[in-house]
Design an enzyme around this catalytic site. Sequence first.
Site, PDB file in Angstrom:
ATOM      1  N   HIS A 181       1.883   3.694  -9.132  1.00 28.29           N
ATOM      2  CA  HIS A 181       1.684   2.262  -9.417  1.00 28.29           C
ATOM      3  C   HIS A 181       2.850   1.714 -10.233  1.00 28.29           C
ATOM      4  O   HIS A 181       3.282   0.587 -10.029  1.00 28.29           O
ATOM      5  CB  HIS A 181       0.364   2.041 -10.162  1.00 28.29           C
ATOM      6  CG  HIS A 181      -0.836   2.407  -9.345  1.00 28.29           C
ATOM      7  ND1 HIS A 181      -0.985   2.009  -8.034  1.00 28.29           N
ATOM      8  CD2 HIS A 181      -1.943   3.149  -9.625  1.00 28.29           C
ATOM      9  CE1 HIS A 181      -2.133   2.477  -7.552  1.00 28.29           C
ATOM     10  NE2 HIS A 181      -2.726   3.179  -8.503  1.00 28.29           N
ATOM     11  N   ASP A 239       0.833  -1.210   0.000  1.00 27.44           N
ATOM     12  CA  ASP A 239       0.000   0.000   0.000  1.00 27.44           C
ATOM     13  C   ASP A 239       0.865   1.258   0.000  1.00 27.44           C
ATOM     14  O   ASP A 239       1.985   1.262   0.521  1.00 27.44           O
ATOM     15  CB  ASP A 239      -0.898  -0.027   1.250  1.00 27.44           C
ATOM     16  CG  ASP A 239      -2.039   0.966   1.133  1.00 27.44           C
ATOM     17  OD1 ASP A 239      -2.363   1.370  -0.008  1.00 27.44           O
ATOM     18  OD2 ASP A 239      -2.603   1.340   2.178  1.00 27.44           O
ATOM     19  N   ARG A 258     -12.443   2.328  -7.880  1.00 26.37           N
ATOM     20  CA  ARG A 258     -11.467   3.297  -8.403  1.00 26.37           C
ATOM     21  C   ARG A 258     -11.828   3.684  -9.830  1.00 26.37           C
ATOM     22  O   ARG A 258     -12.463   2.901 -10.552  1.00 26.37           O
ATOM     23  CB  ARG A 258     -10.066   2.711  -8.336  1.00 26.37           C
ATOM     24  CG  ARG A 258      -9.671   2.478  -6.884  1.00 26.37           C
ATOM     25  CD  ARG A 258      -8.201   2.496  -6.696  1.00 26.37           C
ATOM     26  NE  ARG A 258      -7.889   2.249  -5.298  1.00 26.37           N
ATOM     27  CZ  ARG A 258      -6.682   2.334  -4.786  1.00 26.37           C
ATOM     28  NH1 ARG A 258      -5.652   2.652  -5.551  1.00 26.37           N
ATOM     29  NH2 ARG A 258      -6.478   2.111  -3.510  1.00 26.37           N
ATOM     30  N   LEU A 286      10.317 -20.398  -5.715  1.00 27.45           N
ATOM     31  CA  LEU A 286       9.364 -19.505  -5.044  1.00 27.45           C
ATOM     32  C   LEU A 286       7.982 -19.588  -5.694  1.00 27.45           C
ATOM     33  O   LEU A 286       7.866 -19.457  -6.916  1.00 27.45           O
ATOM     34  CB  LEU A 286       9.898 -18.064  -5.162  1.00 27.45           C
ATOM     35  CG  LEU A 286       8.961 -16.950  -4.694  1.00 27.45           C
ATOM     36  CD1 LEU A 286       8.829 -16.974  -3.176  1.00 27.45           C
ATOM     37  CD2 LEU A 286       9.472 -15.581  -5.146  1.00 27.45           C
TER      38      LEU A 286
HETATM   39  C1  IPE Z   1      -5.710  -2.808  -0.574  1.00 35.22           C
HETATM   40  O1  IPE Z   1      -5.269  -1.507  -0.664  1.00 35.22           O
HETATM   41  C2  IPE Z   1      -5.461  -3.537  -1.813  1.00 35.22           C
HETATM   42  C3  IPE Z   1      -4.106  -3.491  -2.355  1.00 35.22           C
HETATM   43  C4  IPE Z   1      -3.023  -3.134  -1.768  1.00 35.22           C
HETATM   44  C5  IPE Z   1      -4.027  -3.948  -3.690  1.00 35.22           C
HETATM   45  P1  IPE Z   1      -6.214  -0.265  -0.471  1.00 35.22           P
HETATM   46  O2  IPE Z   1      -5.298   0.877  -0.263  1.00 35.22           O
HETATM   47  O3  IPE Z   1      -7.196  -0.141  -1.551  1.00 35.22           O
HETATM   48  O4  IPE Z   1      -6.977  -0.622   0.873  1.00 35.22           O
HETATM   49  P2  IPE Z   1      -8.137   0.171   1.589  1.00 35.22           P
HETATM   50  O5  IPE Z   1      -9.342   0.044   0.763  1.00 35.22           O
HETATM   51  O6  IPE Z   1      -7.646   1.576   1.727  1.00 35.22           O
HETATM   52  O7  IPE Z   1      -8.285  -0.522   2.907  1.00 35.22           O
HETATM   53  C1  IPE Z   2      -1.831   0.304  -3.307  1.00 33.24           C
HETATM   54  O1  IPE Z   2      -1.624   1.647  -3.321  1.00 33.24           O
HETATM   55  C2  IPE Z   2      -2.075  -0.224  -4.673  1.00 33.24           C
HETATM   56  C3  IPE Z   2      -3.482  -0.537  -4.931  1.00 33.24           C
HETATM   57  C4  IPE Z   2      -4.453  -0.473  -4.097  1.00 33.24           C
HETATM   58  C5  IPE Z   2      -3.812  -0.953  -6.256  1.00 33.24           C
HETATM   59  P1  IPE Z   2      -2.797   2.689  -3.230  1.00 33.24           P
HETATM   60  O2  IPE Z   2      -3.209   3.040  -4.611  1.00 33.24           O
HETATM   61  O3  IPE Z   2      -3.883   2.201  -2.348  1.00 33.24           O
HETATM   62  O4  IPE Z   2      -2.041   3.894  -2.571  1.00 33.24           O
HETATM   63  P2  IPE Z   2      -2.614   4.883  -1.468  1.00 33.24           P
HETATM   64  O5  IPE Z   2      -3.066   4.042  -0.326  1.00 33.24           O
HETATM   65  O6  IPE Z   2      -3.722   5.627  -2.118  1.00 33.24           O
HETATM   66  O7  IPE Z   2      -1.438   5.720  -1.142  1.00 33.24           O
HETATM   67 MG    MG Z   3      -4.195   2.403  -0.303  1.00 31.56          MG
END
Ligand code: IPE
Ligand code: IPE
Ligand code: MG
Length: 599
Positions: free
Chosen positions: A379, A362, A414, A472
């Site tokens: 990303h 995250d 999203r 792995l």
């Molecule tokens: C969870 O991340 C899914 C991934 C890392 C792919 P999010 O950043 O979307 O999680 P929430 O929704 O904020 O909990």
């Molecule tokens: C995790 O990063 C990747 C996905 C959920 C796809 P985020 O996109 O959730 O990044 P933040 O949490 O908004 O910084």
């Molecule tokens: Mg996030």
Amino acid sequence: MFAADCAQAEIHDPQLKAAYKTCHDYLRSTSAEEFWCLQLMPPALRPAGWALLAAYSLADDLADTTEGDGSQRLREWREALDTDLRHGTSEDPVRQALVHTMWCWNLKTAAFDVTFTALEKDALRTAPAAATWQQWRTRSKDTNVPFMLQCLTMLRHAGLDIPLHLTRLDAYQRLSDGLFLTDSLTDLADDLDRGDITLPTEELHRFGVCETDLLQHRWTPAVQALISHLLNTARTWLDQPQLWTGLPPGPAVVLRTGCTLYRARLHAAEKAGPALLQHAARPTLAARLRITGPGRLLAATTWRLFPLPELRTAPPPTRPVLPAPRTASPELPQPPEPHADGVRPPALPAECMPRHVAIIMDGNGRWATARGLPRNDGHKAGGKALVDVVHGAAEIGLPHLTVYLLSTENLEKRPPQEIDKLLTFAREQLESRDFLRYDVRIRWAGLPDGLPSDFVDLLRTNQAATEDRTGLTLTFCLNYGGRSELTQAADSLASAARTGQLQGTRVSEHLLRSHLPLGDLPDVDLLWRTGGEQRISNFLPWHTAYAELLFTDKLWPDIDRRDLWKAMTQYSHRHRRYGAAPASQPVVPAQEARLGTSG
Ligand code: IPE
Ligand code: IPE
Ligand code: MG
């Protein structure tokens, strides 16, 4: 009819036509029901169907022939196919038609790998071995599903996208099982001649059937009861109108008529009685014509009213995506790439090493925003971080790494542009086949619904291409949701109960686990989330039930393999108790203990 079908498919070259004719005639004489089912497709698609089905049925024959080494024959045929695919033609007629079909429709070789590998494994067996329901079901899936998926790919290229619905996964599996069970029953005599029992062991035991009776073709009352029960089971599995009511009209007619043809085979098996143990059971010509006559009329009218949207001419031949050439002694996978700074992994005592690390990666969005960049750049940087972490995991000898790439909630909530970019990065990574150079087994967990179908194909191709790797295991959770996974398991259990496969069985944790889509994935030892948030976000609820949790602040794009090693080192200092009292503490306070001993 053959000539007209070739003309519609724009196959004019005489040698190529002769190759397709070989497939056509071979199928017509060996697999009549399947052949007539293919004839319900629009003419331009039929030759491709003959080539594909002839290849699968030939593979079956290669594996089944009792003389010599069946698995060796299969391997040679498959290797020859790879070479022919590179050249775009073949000396062998079935492969020539197949190569042409695969080029025209841009079909992947991975589907063959699944079926051929399963057949090779079967051919290696020396003693007769009946399979449990679970093993039997895997065989059914490996045999039927790749062919079905290739047909769906062709329909998609012809403009007809048939999405696979998650809520119907069980019904699809039952259909595949229904077809496979019909084959097993109607060809029972041939299998027994080879010393093969292709019926599930649980059923043999349930009906008190002795394997020797079957192998000696003895029609005992127990055998009769078993066959009658299995015939009914197959009939129920083939009779699922909900499967075709949801389909576009053309494919619906094909599927419905195909199932009717298969039910006619079951009827023939029923009528055969004891003779079923002596020779294969097939419907009579008259019985078949009663089904295919009206079926063909209806199919022709339906395809005229609802034609394939983009099937004007056969698509131009394109070179299929091929795996790296197979050599006599396959090249060993490369060792993982070292870190640019030359850092080496810490030496953790084997007993303190986690077996399975799962990561919620995250912080990509915040990382980009902090730099005044669009979220998508976060990303992209996150993708690079993941590659380094995968190499680090392989370097330290971690057996399982599971990473959360996209949740079902992400996909729903999203903006499509963000999802599109995320999938583009993942697609680039998979298409580069970069991980395939290392000893990494790729797996995908998640739902196909909502993902582009060619992307799903790509995930499956990578999965099939690395299936035999032993280093792995890298599981991508993509369009993954933990609750949906548990719901699928519950649904699969309920349907097993409905179809009588759970009779007398209580639901244990083991049983429930075996119905999870990732049932064989070991429990997570360490669940690590980067980016400062402290929540689980619907990730692996079953497998993390006893995981150690670690939340760190760094945003994911800033992570590299050293952070993974640090996380694993922290894990190695944790004390896992699984509900027990700490070993170093007395169970009762010292004073009470003293009173206890003196009183
Ligand atoms: C969870 O991340 C899914 C991934 C890392 C792919 P999010 O950043 O979307 O999680 P929430 O929704 O904020 O909990
Ligand atoms: C995790 O990063 C990747 C996905 C959920 C796809 P985020 O996109 O959730 O990044 P933040 O949490 O908004 O910084
Ligand atoms: Mg996030």
